[in-house]
Design a protein around this motif. Structure first.
Motif, mmCIF file in Angstrom:
data_model
loop_
_atom_site.group_PDB
_atom_site.id
_atom_site.type_symbol
_atom_site.label_atom_id
_atom_site.label_comp_id
_atom_site.label_asym_id
_atom_site.label_seq_id
_atom_site.Cartn_x
_atom_site.Cartn_y
_atom_site.Cartn_z
ATOM 1 N N GLY A 82 0.826 -1.219 0.000
ATOM 2 C CA GLY A 82 0.000 0.000 0.000
ATOM 3 C C GLY A 82 0.852 1.258 0.000
ATOM 4 N N LEU A 122 2.299 1.844 -3.407
ATOM 5 C CA LEU A 122 1.245 2.314 -4.311
ATOM 6 C C LEU A 122 0.961 3.796 -4.096
ATOM 7 C CD1 LEU A 122 -0.972 1.741 -6.401
ATOM 8 C CD2 LEU A 122 -2.454 1.027 -4.533
ATOM 9 N N SER A 133 1.627 7.135 -6.498
ATOM 10 C CA SER A 133 0.534 8.065 -6.780
ATOM 11 C C SER A 133 0.927 9.490 -6.417
ATOM 12 C CB SER A 133 -0.715 7.670 -6.000
ATOM 13 O OG SER A 133 -1.016 6.310 -6.201
ATOM 14 N N TYR A 166 -3.878 -1.567 -8.433
ATOM 15 C CA TYR A 166 -4.814 -1.590 -7.306
ATOM 16 C C TYR A 166 -5.886 -2.664 -7.511
ATOM 17 C CZ TYR A 166 -8.257 0.140 -3.899
ATOM 18 O OH TYR A 166 -9.145 0.250 -2.863
ATOM 19 N N TYR A 179 -5.888 -5.862 -4.937
ATOM 20 C CA TYR A 179 -6.899 -6.014 -3.899
ATOM 21 C C TYR A 179 -8.009 -6.968 -4.325
ATOM 22 C CZ TYR A 179 -4.564 -2.344 -1.294
ATOM 23 O OH TYR A 179 -3.635 -1.632 -0.597
ATOM 24 N N VAL A 221 -13.167 3.685 -4.592
ATOM 25 C CA VAL A 221 -11.776 3.867 -5.017
ATOM 26 C C VAL A 221 -11.575 5.269 -5.587
ATOM 27 C CG1 VAL A 221 -10.021 3.020 -6.590
ATOM 28 C CG2 VAL A 221 -11.709 1.463 -5.663
ATOM 29 N N HIS A 259 -9.708 9.642 -1.080
ATOM 30 C CA HIS A 259 -8.523 8.938 -1.568
ATOM 31 C C HIS A 259 -7.547 9.932 -2.221
ATOM 32 C CE1 HIS A 259 -6.946 5.216 -3.961
ATOM 33 N NE2 HIS A 259 -6.091 5.650 -3.068
#
Lengths: 259, 350
Positions: B52, B55, B59, B237, B241, B248, B253
């Protein structure tokens, strides 16, 4: 190259002859206010041209029309043979117009060298990566930039920023350079250096149009002068003649101005 | 291509920090590769945190590419991720293609919508552009909720896994590879001529124009690149997951990504990547402790964000950079100016 198309109404608008910059009836209105009204003049290649007038006369508005920041409501602008009326600022730059700002506008999170490199890369000269480096260093030297090329622009003082602005404007090899109150706030000795520098720029082939309040510099440098008042052109011609003009002395220079 | 490269005349002051930066980067990459073998990261729970973290690090890097350089805040970032994820999930579920093919396809759809959004909004400045990106995100969220035939809406879309394993470790290395590739590619873009235009536009639009830069072209290019990367992360993602819900794409987020990008340091790219790991993991541990207040972590992000804005606008990257300068200056007893660049000390990454 003759800057000496000299005085008189004849030089206001000469049909057929190509000047570097030609304004014909340029008008800019903001709502009910006419900031620039029907202004017509030419700027000959190779000259230093002064645009003067009292505060609020419309000088900055006119300059913004010419540099592509705003679009005139009427009239045409020809630059270097192209009809550039309403062209955006970046297109004007690529056509060969360089400019400085009344308050210098550096890229604060870049070095001085990078500031100049932006214009060398994207302005009219369109240089390759290596040439950009050389040209940028050369321009910092040309304007006698007093700090190291890798100095962060955020650490420069007002006078250094003016020189940086000038180096950036020149890096694209402009045919014409606009100076917006470049001499404001300079000391007499700095003024002397700047006059020398501007003359050198002109001699190296760049035509200069300057909006200026410092009369000493104007009388010292300008081949031709235009005077704006309330958005209208009230006088145009060689500097000495314009300075003698009754209307100009009254409107702008004041009754006690001595040549 | 590197317009900002140093020249012999003025390189002495630059070379030291650059060398130091390179060493720090190598050390950090080595640490991130070795991390899953160091307790407590050997456990599956902790390795899930690592995935996570990688990720959200990637981002935040792609978010910073836009916010930190052209000064446009993309409030729809998570929605572009979601679009990439849904694209891949639906294509894999419907046509049975390999999830790996989903990466370019997800990048493509998110990139194309980014291009259209950019063309539509980037003539506006500042808050107006940000608000428009948010509207696009809300529209996408609405579509994901209501096109229940393809997305199954809030019920969630089951997505086939990227790898034939339940172990988190291989996923971590895939995501770490994506993170490093993102950092390298975006850093190269920023250091190029195009990057110089991005920086100029972000720092003074009028001066950039006066220097011959057509802002729209570069703004749209930057936004499109950033959105395409968002699409790639969304694909990961989805296939990691194993389930996609419209949530999402939610704004919270995006805010999490924004917070990490800003706390890491705007306009640095590497700052957000470095800070993402400790921050994300700390927040996950906190979430476990405070499971009765599930939204509290957003408050913590908000408080940190305010502190950074007030006291360190250049974020963690600024702090690390000034520490690096100090380290670089200290051992100057070496042989002349060349000596300074030859003596960077290890441990700059602590």
């Amino acid at each position: 190259m003759g800057a000496g198309d000299s005085a008189g109404p004849r030089s206001l608008w000469t049909e057929g002859q190509m000047a570097l910059l030609e304004l014909n009836g340029v008008t800019k209105r903001f709502g009910g206010l006419t900031a620039v009204n029907n202004v017509t003049f030419n700027v000959e290649a190779g000259s230093i041209f002064g645009l003067i007038g009292p505060n609020g006369a419309g000088k900055s508005t006119l300059l913004n029309c010419l540099a592509g920041l705003t679009r005139p409501n009427a009239g045409t602008i020809h630059f270097d043979g192209h009809d550039t009326t309403g062209f955006p600022a970046d297109k004007m730059s690529r056509l060969g117009l360089g400019r400085t700002f009344q308050i210098p506008r550096p890229f604060p999170r870049m070095t001085a060298l990078e500031n100049v490199a932006v214009s060398a890369s994207f302005g009219g000269a369109r240089l390759g990566a290596r040439a950009v480096q050389e040209r940028s260093l050369e321009m910092l030297e040309y304007v006698e930039f007093p700090r190291a090329p890798h100095t962060s622009a955020a650490t420069l003082n007002a006078v250094q920023l003016k020189r940086l602005d000038l180096a950036r404007a020149l890096a694209s090899r402009p045919k014409m350079l606009f100076l917006d109150e470049f001499a404001a706030g300079l000391t007499p000795s700095e003024l002397h250096d700047i006059a020398k520098l501007l003359r050198r720029i002109r001699d190296d082939g760049t035509t200069i149009l300057m909006v200026e309040h410092v009369m000493r510099l104007i009388m010292d440098l300008c081949d031709t002068l235009s005077v704006l008042q309330f958005g209208e052109l009230i006088a145009h011609g060689d500097a000495a003649t314009v300075a003698q003009d009754e209307r100009v002395r009254e409107a702008y220079l004041g009754p006690n101005y001595m040549l | 291509m590197v317009t900002t490269s140093t020249t012999p005349a003025a390189s002495a002051a630059q070379r030291g920090p650059q060398r130091l930066g390179l060493i720090a980067a190598v050390v950090l990459i080595a640490v991130s590769i070795a991390l899953p073998f160091v307790p407590p990261f050997t456990g599956q729970d902790w390795q899930r945190y690592l995935v996570g973290a990688a990720l959200i690090a990637a981002s935040a890097v792609a978010f910073d590419f836009t916010a930190g350089y052209i000064d446009i805040v993309n409030f729809g970032f998570a929605a572009f991720m979601g679009l990439g994820g849904y694209t891949s999930a639906i294509l894999v579920n419907t046509y049975g293609i390999s999830p790996w093919l989903g990466f370019p396809l997800g990048a493509l759809t998110a990139g194309i919508l980014g291009l259209l959004t950019g063309l539509l909004t980037l003539r506006l400045r500042g808050i107006y552009a940000a608000v428009m990106t948010w509207f696009v995100a809300l529209a996408l969220l609405g579509l994901a909720r209501n096109l229940t035939d393809v997305t199954r809406g809030p019920l969630g879309l089951a997505v086939s896994p990227l790898l034939a394993t339940n172990d988190n470790l291989p996923y971590y290395y895939v995501m770490l590879g994506i993170l490093i590739a993102t950092l390298v590619v975006l850093t190269l873009v920023i250091r190029s001529r195009v990057g110089l235009a991005f920086r100029a536009i972000g720092q003074n639009l009028q001066a950039a124009r006066a220097s011959g830069i057509n802002p729209t072209v570069f703004l749209v290019a930057n936004f499109t690149i950033s959105c395409a990367f968002a699409g790639v992360f969304g694909v990961f993602y989805a296939h990691y997951y194993g389930i996609l819900t419209p949530d999402v794409m939610g704004t919270s987020h995006t805010i999490e990504i924004l917070a990490i990008a800003y706390i890491g340091g705007r306009g640095s790219l590497w700052g957000p990547a470095v800070i993402a790991f400790p921050m994300y993991i700390a927040v996950q541990l906190l979430k476990v402790q405070l499971s009765s207040q599930p939204a509290l972590y957003l408050v913590i992000y908000g408080l940190l964000l305010i502190l950074v804005m007030l006291y360190r606008p250049d974020g963690a990257a600024g702090v690390i950079r000034s520490l690096g300068h100090r380290l670089d200056r200290r051992p100057k007893s070496g042989a002349g100016p060349a000596g300074a660049s030859a003596t960077p000390t290890p441990g700059a990454t602590a």
